[in-house]
Design a protein around this motif. Sequence first.
Motif, PDB file in Angstrom:
ATOM      1  N   ASP A  97       0.828  -1.211   0.000  1.00  0.00           N
ATOM      2  CA  ASP A  97       0.000   0.000   0.000  1.00  0.00           C
ATOM      3  C   ASP A  97       0.862   1.261   0.000  1.00  0.00           C
ATOM      4  O   ASP A  97       0.512   2.275   0.577  1.00  0.00           O
ATOM      5  N   SER A  98       2.038   1.182  -0.662  1.00  0.00           N
ATOM      6  CA  SER A  98       2.947   2.322  -0.681  1.00  0.00           C
ATOM      7  C   SER A  98       2.363   3.509  -1.434  1.00  0.00           C
ATOM      8  O   SER A  98       2.716   4.660  -1.165  1.00  0.00           O
ATOM      9  N   GLU A  99       1.472   3.236  -2.392  1.00  0.00           N
ATOM     10  CA  GLU A  99       0.903   4.328  -3.178  1.00  0.00           C
ATOM     11  C   GLU A  99      -0.394   4.855  -2.583  1.00  0.00           C
ATOM     12  O   GLU A  99      -0.762   5.995  -2.812  1.00  0.00           O
ATOM     13  N   ALA A 100      -1.092   4.037  -1.843  1.00  0.00           N
ATOM     14  CA  ALA A 100      -2.362   4.457  -1.238  1.00  0.00           C
ATOM     15  C   ALA A 100      -2.490   3.790   0.119  1.00  0.00           C
ATOM     16  O   ALA A 100      -2.242   2.601   0.253  1.00  0.00           O
ATOM     17  N   ARG A 101      -2.868   4.566   1.119  1.00  0.00           N
ATOM     18  CA  ARG A 101      -2.972   4.041   2.470  1.00  0.00           C
ATOM     19  C   ARG A 101      -4.399   3.561   2.725  1.00  0.00           C
ATOM     20  O   ARG A 101      -5.362   4.103   2.195  1.00  0.00           O
ATOM     21  N   PHE A 102      -4.488   2.513   3.568  1.00  0.00           N
ATOM     22  CA  PHE A 102      -5.777   1.922   3.850  1.00  0.00           C
ATOM     23  C   PHE A 102      -6.017   1.809   5.353  1.00  0.00           C
ATOM     24  O   PHE A 102      -5.093   1.826   6.159  1.00  0.00           O
ATOM     25  N   LYS A 103      -7.268   1.673   5.685  1.00  0.00           N
ATOM     26  CA  LYS A 103      -7.681   1.347   7.041  1.00  0.00           C
ATOM     27  C   LYS A 103      -8.468   0.044   6.993  1.00  0.00           C
ATOM     28  O   LYS A 103      -8.922  -0.382   5.917  1.00  0.00           O
ATOM     29  N   SER A 104      -8.646  -0.578   8.128  1.00  0.00           N
ATOM     30  CA  SER A 104      -9.371  -1.846   8.154  1.00  0.00           C
ATOM     31  C   SER A 104     -10.225  -1.955   9.411  1.00  0.00           C
ATOM     32  O   SER A 104      -9.921  -1.345  10.437  1.00  0.00           O
ATOM     33  N   GLN A 105     -11.292  -2.760   9.279  1.00  0.00           N
ATOM     34  CA  GLN A 105     -12.168  -3.083  10.400  1.00  0.00           C
ATOM     35  C   GLN A 105     -12.396  -4.597  10.400  1.00  0.00           C
ATOM     36  O   GLN A 105     -12.599  -5.200   9.338  1.00  0.00           O
ATOM     37  N   ILE A 106     -12.364  -5.210  11.574  1.00  0.00           N
ATOM     38  CA  ILE A 106     -12.642  -6.643  11.688  1.00  0.00           C
ATOM     39  C   ILE A 106     -14.148  -6.851  11.616  1.00  0.00           C
ATOM     40  O   ILE A 106     -14.906  -6.240  12.362  1.00  0.00           O
ATOM     41  N   ILE A 107     -14.582  -7.736  10.699  1.00  0.00           N
ATOM     42  CA  ILE A 107     -16.021  -7.982  10.561  1.00  0.00           C
ATOM     43  C   ILE A 107     -16.392  -9.442  10.822  1.00  0.00           C
ATOM     44  O   ILE A 107     -17.575  -9.796  10.811  1.00  0.00           O
ATOM     45  N   GLY A 108     -15.406 -10.303  11.054  1.00  0.00           N
ATOM     46  CA  GLY A 108     -15.722 -11.695  11.327  1.00  0.00           C
ATOM     47  C   GLY A 108     -14.465 -12.546  11.339  1.00  0.00           C
ATOM     48  O   GLY A 108     -13.341 -12.027  11.304  1.00  0.00           O
ATOM     49  N   PHE A 109     -14.665 -13.863  11.400  1.00  0.00           N
ATOM     50  CA  PHE A 109     -13.557 -14.810  11.426  1.00  0.00           C
ATOM     51  C   PHE A 109     -13.846 -15.950  10.449  1.00  0.00           C
ATOM     52  O   PHE A 109     -15.007 -16.237  10.136  1.00  0.00           O
TER      53      PHE A 109
END
Length: 214
Positions: free
Chosen positions: A175-187
């Motif tokens: 993700d060097s060109e675009a930064r991301f965020k994340s959320q846990i939604i399950g397993f």
Amino acid sequence: MFTALYTLCLSLYAQTQQLNVVGEYISGATNHDGTGYQFEMVKAIFEPLGYQVNINVYPYQRALKEVEHGQADMMIGMIKHSNMSTLFSFVPHEADKILAIYRDDNVLNWQGLSTLANKKLVMLPSISENAKEHLPILNNQVRVVNTPIQALKMLKHGRADFIIMTQAEYRDIDDSEARFKSQIIGFIDIHAALPIRFQALNLRKFGMNISSHT
């Protein structure tokens, strides 16, 4: 994890002293040089029983075909799919987190799974069936794409609002060109897969699920 894989050694007993194991590259778990804790688990179980464990790391689709065609004895790190011509361990050897990935410039008030409603979602085929089974909100609005590169391009160019993927897959994103965020939604459960030829054995008493194939 060791209990799950121990059931596999019973089903392979007396078949061969060579155990050919394949897996896709997942940093730390299945490295290109044959190291990684998932491969080390297999070695720790089978080598004391006298097996020579041969390991090859392939892209996901090639590794799967090796097992489906009986050219490998086991694929480690699998997610169960009903349309695969393989057997799966009844007990998973690991679980992974399912994440919703989005751009960090997306002004988002995260309210759990309901945030995904009416959004443009993409995911990879490796988790699509299992994720949809456990997360009904994904059933009618997810586009399945073949590669992480396709998914990333859609997210970067606004053709998707979220990528749904496992934490292991996300760790390998550049993700060097675009930064991301994340959320846990399950397993999601992670299994070992074997060729259908092992159905000739009485695998049920060894804890194997013999119905997880076409």
